[in-house]
Design an enzyme around this catalytic site. Structure first.
Site, PDB file in Angstrom:
ATOM      1  N   ASP A 117      -2.937  -2.382 -10.378  1.00 57.16           N
ATOM      2  CA  ASP A 117      -4.098  -3.251 -10.252  1.00 57.16           C
ATOM      3  C   ASP A 117      -4.242  -4.159 -11.584  1.00 57.16           C
ATOM      4  O   ASP A 117      -3.934  -3.494 -12.566  1.00 57.16           O
ATOM      5  CB  ASP A 117      -5.695  -2.436 -10.262  1.00 57.16           C
ATOM      6  CG  ASP A 117      -5.790  -1.724  -8.902  1.00 57.16           C
ATOM      7  OD1 ASP A 117      -4.773  -1.734  -8.005  1.00 57.16           O
ATOM      8  OD2 ASP A 117      -6.557  -1.421  -8.828  1.00 57.16           O
ATOM      9  N   GLU A 193       5.367  -1.161  -0.438  1.00 54.36           N
ATOM     10  CA  GLU A 193       4.347  -2.035   0.674  1.00 54.36           C
ATOM     11  C   GLU A 193       4.164  -3.474   0.008  1.00 54.36           C
ATOM     12  O   GLU A 193       4.487  -4.533   0.852  1.00 54.36           O
ATOM     13  CB  GLU A 193       3.360  -1.449   0.841  1.00 54.36           C
ATOM     14  CG  GLU A 193       3.371  -0.219   2.122  1.00 54.36           C
ATOM     15  CD  GLU A 193       3.606   1.047   1.638  1.00 54.36           C
ATOM     16  OE1 GLU A 193       3.667   1.355   0.291  1.00 54.36           O
ATOM     17  OE2 GLU A 193       3.688   1.959   2.271  1.00 54.36           O
TER      18      GLU A 193
HETATM   19  N1  SAH Z   1       2.290   1.155  -5.274  1.00 56.85           N
HETATM   20  C1  SAH Z   1       1.725   0.420  -4.039  1.00 56.85           C
HETATM   21  C2  SAH Z   1       0.338   0.231  -4.152  1.00 56.85           C
HETATM   22  C3  SAH Z   1      -0.080  -0.915  -5.163  1.00 56.85           C
HETATM   23  S1  SAH Z   1      -1.896  -1.332  -5.083  1.00 56.85           S
HETATM   24  C4  SAH Z   1       2.534  -0.615  -3.583  1.00 56.85           C
HETATM   25  O1  SAH Z   1       3.141  -1.063  -4.599  1.00 56.85           O
HETATM   26  O2  SAH Z   1       2.630  -1.108  -2.486  1.00 56.85           O
HETATM   27  C5  SAH Z   1      -2.225  -0.249  -6.694  1.00 56.85           C
HETATM   28  C6  SAH Z   1      -2.710   1.169  -6.060  1.00 56.85           C
HETATM   29  O3  SAH Z   1      -2.856   1.838  -7.342  1.00 56.85           O
HETATM   30  C7  SAH Z   1      -3.863   1.169  -5.535  1.00 56.85           C
HETATM   31  O4  SAH Z   1      -3.685   1.779  -4.149  1.00 56.85           O
HETATM   32  C8  SAH Z   1      -4.821   1.707  -6.125  1.00 56.85           C
HETATM   33  O5  SAH Z   1      -5.821   2.542  -5.438  1.00 56.85           O
HETATM   34  C9  SAH Z   1      -4.135   2.683  -7.150  1.00 56.85           C
HETATM   35  N2  SAH Z   1      -4.397   2.617  -8.753  1.00 56.85           N
HETATM   36  C10 SAH Z   1      -5.036   1.759  -9.624  1.00 56.85           C
HETATM   37  N3  SAH Z   1      -5.383   2.372 -10.304  1.00 56.85           N
HETATM   38  C11 SAH Z   1      -5.282   3.797 -10.420  1.00 56.85           C
HETATM   39  C12 SAH Z   1      -5.734   4.708 -11.407  1.00 56.85           C
HETATM   40  N4  SAH Z   1      -6.213   4.303 -12.470  1.00 56.85           N
HETATM   41  N5  SAH Z   1      -5.567   5.710 -10.776  1.00 56.85           N
HETATM   42  C13 SAH Z   1      -5.098   6.181  -9.734  1.00 56.85           C
HETATM   43  N6  SAH Z   1      -4.705   5.177  -8.670  1.00 56.85           N
HETATM   44  C14 SAH Z   1      -4.791   4.133  -9.334  1.00 56.85           C
END
Ligand code: SAH
Length: 213
Positions: A117, A193
């Site tokens: 994020d 994804e």
């Molecule tokens: N890695 C995946 C998803 C990317 S979106 C891909 O590349 O397709 C980022 C994901 O990280 C989201 O599902 C969000 O819920 C998770 N995420 C973000 N910050 C987080 C945190 N502090 N602890 C755990 N999960 C987190």
């Protein structure tokens, strides 16, 4: 990411043999969880799990732990894992801020961050998974020779992460590219994804590898 409430996902997570429920009790005891002392690689923010599941399938001699804070996406990974039954893959639903409560010093051999994020507001900078605050947490769990590998298509987040690597006393940049898919690092690259979606849109994917000094 856009989240949809998935009814029953909390129950699925609670009942799945592939999710770790009492994660803080596993700190220092991950060898027992896996039943071997193979290296442990973790992905923080694994979403629906395509990346970590592919790695776990390809590398049976490495143990994987996928961390995700939202049940609604984690449940998709669990559904896939229930078909595949990979013995070297577990999941934890947790906020990554507390990662040092779950792994002991030197217990982790590698950390993957994929399309984390961006937290675009300055006042939220410390929530970004590549902030100096998070790098400090990783120091508590990652072996000295272990790397953090980060991919994103978000240029601002990537630039921020390069700055943080510079700022963080105990970290250095091992390599980086602003266009993974046209670089030497693409060999063996496993698509996530988000990566699939952004590559289809024509976005360049940035990648960096950090190591501790
Ligand atoms: N890695 C995946 C998803 C990317 S979106 C891909 O590349 O397709 C980022 C994901 O990280 C989201 O599902 C969000 O819920 C998770 N995420 C973000 N910050 C987080 C945190 N502090 N602890 C755990 N999960 C987190």
């Amino acid at each position: 990411m856009r989240l949809r409430n998935v009814p029953g996902s909390r129950d699925t997570i609670a009942e799945s043999p592939f999710t770790i429920k009492d994660e803080t009790e596993k700190k220092g005891n991950w060898k027992e969880v896996f039943g071997n002392d193979n290296p442990i690689h973790i992905e923080i923010g694994m979403g629906k799990g395509q990346f970590i599941m592919t790695l776990a399938e390809q590398n049976p001699d490495i143990n994987y732990v996928g961390i995700e804070k939202y049940s609604s996406v984690l449940v998709r990974a669990i559904e896939k894992q229930e078909e595949k039954n990979l013995p070297n893959l577990f999941f934890i639903r947790m906020e990554a801020e507390n990662i040092a409560d779950v792994f002991a010093p030197d217990e982790v051999d590698r950390i993957y961050l994929n399309f984390s994020d961006p937290w675009p507001k300055d006042r939220h900078a410390k929530r970004r998974l590549t902030s100096v605050q998070f790098l400090g947490r990783y120091e508590h769990i990652l072996k000295k020779e272990g790397h953090v590998i980060f991919k994103t298509d978000n240029k601002d987040l990537f630039d921020f992460s390069l700055e943080q690597a510079e700022l963080a006393e105990n970290w250095e940049l091992l390599n980086h590219t602003f266009d993974l898919h046209n670089s030497e690092y693409v060999e063996g690259n496993i698509m996530t994804e988000y990566e699939t979606r952004f590559v289809e849109k024509g976005n360049a994917i940035c990648r960096m590898e950090l190591k501790q000094k």
